[in-house]
Each structure stands twice: as structure tokens, then as C-alpha cells.
Write an enzyme that holds these catalytic residues in place. Structure first.
Site, PDB file in Angstrom:
ATOM      1  N   GLY A 213      91.142 -20.817  32.289  1.00 37.04           N
ATOM      2  CA  GLY A 213      91.213 -21.819  31.239  1.00 37.04           C
ATOM      3  C   GLY A 213      92.045 -23.029  31.571  1.00 37.04           C
ATOM      4  O   GLY A 213      92.069 -24.005  30.817  1.00 37.04           O
TER       5      GLY A 213
ATOM      6  N   PRO B 250      92.777 -19.303  38.038  1.00 36.88           N
ATOM      7  CA  PRO B 250      92.203 -20.652  37.884  1.00 36.88           C
ATOM      8  C   PRO B 250      90.859 -20.769  38.582  1.00 36.88           C
ATOM      9  O   PRO B 250      90.638 -20.198  39.651  1.00 36.88           O
ATOM     10  CB  PRO B 250      93.245 -21.543  38.565  1.00 36.88           C
ATOM     11  N   GLY B 251      89.962 -21.492  37.975  1.00 31.33           N
ATOM     12  CA  GLY B 251      88.689 -21.838  38.608  1.00 31.33           C
ATOM     13  C   GLY B 251      88.513 -23.337  38.526  1.00 31.33           C
ATOM     14  O   GLY B 251      88.620 -24.060  39.504  1.00 31.33           O
ATOM     15  N   ARG B 252      88.284 -23.813  37.297  1.00 25.78           N
ATOM     16  CA  ARG B 252      88.101 -25.235  37.034  1.00 25.78           C
ATOM     17  C   ARG B 252      89.261 -26.072  37.598  1.00 25.78           C
ATOM     18  O   ARG B 252      89.060 -27.102  38.231  1.00 25.78           O
ATOM     19  CB  ARG B 252      88.006 -25.446  35.528  1.00 25.78           C
TER      20      ARG B 252
ATOM     21  N   CYS C 142      61.408 -31.708  30.180  1.00 28.41           N
ATOM     22  CA  CYS C 142      60.673 -31.866  28.932  1.00 28.41           C
ATOM     23  C   CYS C 142      61.347 -31.163  27.756  1.00 28.41           C
ATOM     24  O   CYS C 142      60.801 -31.158  26.650  1.00 28.41           O
ATOM     25  CB  CYS C 142      59.261 -31.314  29.093  1.00 28.41           C
TER      26      CYS C 142
ATOM     27  N   TYR D 137      81.550 -25.215  37.839  1.00 32.80           N
ATOM     28  CA  TYR D 137      80.502 -24.848  36.878  1.00 32.80           C
ATOM     29  C   TYR D 137      79.340 -25.838  36.871  1.00 32.80           C
ATOM     30  O   TYR D 137      78.837 -26.223  35.817  1.00 32.80           O
ATOM     31  CB  TYR D 137      81.092 -24.694  35.469  1.00 32.80           C
TER      32      TYR D 137
END
Length: 380
Positions: free
Chosen positions: A213, A254-256, A325, A357
Site C-alpha cells: 500500500g 512494497p510493490g507500487r 469497443c 500494475y
């Protein structure tokens, strides 16, 4: 300002859309987090944010651990040089045999949040080290996690005790404060609750996994790692002083925060249209959208900065949409986007801070549009 590695990729013409990725930026972001929290805190990179092998190799070289959710992610980490002892299986939704398969690869650390999963772990990986995931308040996050994962405090205490009774090693408590969590106080509140749970379960020196997060400043400044670390340390010290626990081992996932600034998603304008009677703004259609990597724009939760290289004139408001579409493939309708008034079909557009992501969320071919290409900086 972009890194030289990203600028080098973007300087070479190539078909769009593609994600330019510089693992060196992820490495520097990892070091900043480690410096803020101290060497005593263990950092487990959340592989789901960007499983690109070059990023995993860079972080493994820094001594990072990894938060994995599947056998596929385990295989990627091991191929990148990670020690299986540094992997934690953080997805408590596991099918029959999944934990045993992970253990066969050397993984001995698992996260759980239900009695059913505790019993499955006990059967498949006797003696494994487990953390119980706690449901916490996620006020301040762009994407809340409440409901799908995590146990309420009383249940979490019971699960830690159940794990011990079933022959597992109850290591501690973990939580997730919501994706893109911008409030340090939310973490501090969750820490206090988690350590109270650990103490009630009889864990005097628990692991406390702060989860993911951790935020990125997309369009506005956010608190830096030091502010979050200060809030966490204050809550830990208060819990120890209050007698809830004697000592705490910190982990974070942590990632983001590590990989988002390492990426730029380059797209091409397909059409600029006026929609009389529908919207006073121009509609700008790109060759990338919700299904080619911009899934986090659902609900306009994440507002990526947008730039148009080569256009320097006056800008005006527009709606940004994807190429498919599908009527839901509108990137930004409410989020303010101002692009050059002379923007035209064929111009390139860059979406910044898109290392996290995007490629991992892109579909394999919805509406005939292929997966998002990833171009890694030279030397990675």
C-alpha cells in the site's frame, strides 16, 4: 525528471503501446525504503506489481525478499536468483495442494486468514511459519482491501492459537492498509491493533508484517518513506512500552512504491474528436486503455501524469479513452486532463509512473489488442 535509461528507450522510435522500464530506478527506490526503515526491517517486494525478470534480478541482487502469490511467481523469483527462504506466500486463497507445491520449492513462510486455510497448511506443510492477516481500517487508500482478506481481531487471536495447536509456527501478524495509502496515521493505527492481537495470542516477540500500500506521488505530493517509518516506529514503541509485546521484527511488502516510477507507458493518439451535445471537451482516443495495462484507472483510482513530447502549445481539457469497443474503456472522464490544443492523431503520449500494475494487468488479447510490450533499459 526521467532516468537516463527511460529517456534512452523513449528516444528510439518503436510501435506503441509499450512500457519502458528501468530496473535501476526500482533499485534506488528499494534502497530509499530500506534506509527509512533501517536494516532491521525485512523488505519483501510484491511480485504482482511488476514481475519483469530484470526487476526481480535487480532486487534479488540488493538482498530483497519477495511476496509471492502463486507457483508462477515462485518460479520467476527462483529464476531471478532469489533464495526460497526469502519468499513468503502471501495469498491466503490457496487451492488444494498449492501450499505443498510451494513448500516443495523451498517456501516455508505463509500468510493465512481463515480456520480452513490453517488446517490446510497444517496438513500440507507441517511446521511451516505463518502470519495471520488482520483486517484493518484502510482510510486514506485509493483502493480499499476491506472484506476480501483479513480476520477481525478476535478471530485473528484464535487463528494464531489454532496454528500452534495444529503444529504450525505462529510467527506474527500482517495487514494491508489499502493500495496507494497516503496516511501514515492509518499504518500507525493498524500497528497498534496488530500488536495488541499478537500480545493477546501470547506472542511476546512477534513478526509484524506491514504489508503493501505504500504510496507514489502521481499528481500530487505524498508523505515520504521517512514519515511512514516514523509513524510505524512510534506505534511499535508505544506497544512495547505499554506491555503488549516485548520486541518486534518488522517486515514490509512494497510493490507500487518500488517500481511505479521505474516505468513510462508510451501510447499513440488514434483520434481526437469533438462530441457535440455529449461533452464540451475533446475526446482523445489512445491505442492503450483499460485492457492493455491501465486497469488501475477503473473508477479513476489512479491518476497517472500525462505528457505529450514534442507539443509545447496551449493546452485544454479532454476526456481520455482507450481503443476497444467496450464502453467502460474510458481512462479519465472526471480526472482533469489538459492536453495541447493542437494534439492530433499520430502524436505520442506518455503516461508516467506506470511501472506498477500495468504489464501485469494487461489482457492477452481483448478485442484483438495484444499484450503490453515491455522494453527494459540497456544493461538491466
Amino acid at each position: 525528471m526521467l532516468s537516463p535509461g527511460l529517456e534512452s528507450i523513449l528516444a528510439r522510435p518503436r510501435p506503441t503501446p509499450f512500457l519502458a522500464l528501468d530496473p535501476g530506478v526500482a533499485r534506488e527506490r528499494y534502497r530509499a525504503l530500506r534506509a527509512a526503515f533501517g536494516d532491521a526491517a525485512r523488505i519483501l517486494y510484491a511480485v504482482k506489481a511488476c514481475p519483469e525478470p530484470a526487476v526481480l534480478r535487480a532486487l534479488a541482487g540488493e538482498g530483497a525478499g519477495f511476496d509471492v502469490a502463486s507457483q508462477g511467481e515462485i518460479a520467476l523469483c527462483l529464476a531471478a536468483g532469489a533464495d526460497p527462504a526469502d519468499l513468503q506466500h502471501g495469498n491466503p486463497v490457496r487451492g488444494p495442494g498449492a501450499a505443498g507445491l510451494a513448500a516443495a520449492s523451498g517456501v516455508r513462510r505463509f500468510v493465512t486468514d481463515s480456520a480452513e486455510d490453517v488446517d490446510a497448511l497444517a496438513a500440507e506443510v507441517p511446521g511451516a511459519r505463518v502470519q495471520v492477516r488482520l483486517s484493518v481500517d484502510d482510510t486514506g487508500s485509493a483502493t480499499p482491501f476491506h472484506g476480501k482478506f483479513g480476520a477481525l481481531p478476535g478471530t485473528a487471536v484464535a487463528l494464531l492459537r489454532r496454528a500452534a495447536e495444529r503444529g504450525l509456527e505462529p510467527a506474527g501478524v500482517t495487514f494491508h492498509a489499502g493500495s496507494q495509502q497516503t496516511r501514515p496515521q492509518t499504518y500507525a493505527t493498524a500497528v497498534a491493533l496488530a500488536l495488541a492481537v499478537a500480545g493477546r495470542a501470547g506472542l511476546r516477540r512477534p513478526e509484524l508484517d506491514l504489508g503493501g500500500g505504500w504510496p507514489v506521488g502521481y499528481r500530487s505530493e505524498v508523505a515520504g518513506p521517512g514519515e511512514f517509518a516514523t509513524a510505524v516506529r512510534g506505534a511499535v514503541d508505544a506497544a512495547i512500552a505499554g506491555g503488549a509485546v516485548e520486541a518486534v521484527t518488522l517486515l514490509l511488502e512494497p510493490g507500487r512504491a518500488v517500481v511505479a516510477p521505474a516505468g513510462v507507458l508510451r501510447a499513440t493518439v488514434l483520434r481526437v474528436s469533438r462530441r457535440p451535445g455529449i461533452d464540451h471537451r475533446r475526446w482523445v482516443y489512445l491505442d492503450v486503455g483499460r485492457y492493455q495495462g491501465l486497469a488501475e484507472t477503473e473508477g479513476e483510482a489512479i491518476g497517472y501524469p500525462v505528457r505529450v513530447p514534442g507539443r509545447t502549445g496551449a493546452a485544454g481539457p479532454c476526456v481520455l479513452a482507450g481503443p476497444t469497443c467496450d464502453g467502460d474503456d474510458v481512462i479519465y472522464r472526471r480526472t482533469p486532463v489538459a492536453l495541447p490544443l493542437d494534439l492530433a492523431a499520430g502524436d505520442v503520449v506518455d503516461l508516467l509512473h506506470t511501472g506498477a500494475y500495468t504489464s501485469s494487468y494487461a489482457s492477452v488479447g481483448f478485442n484483438g489488442f495484444g499484450p503490453l510490450e515491455v522494453v527494459v533499459a540497456d544493461g538491466a
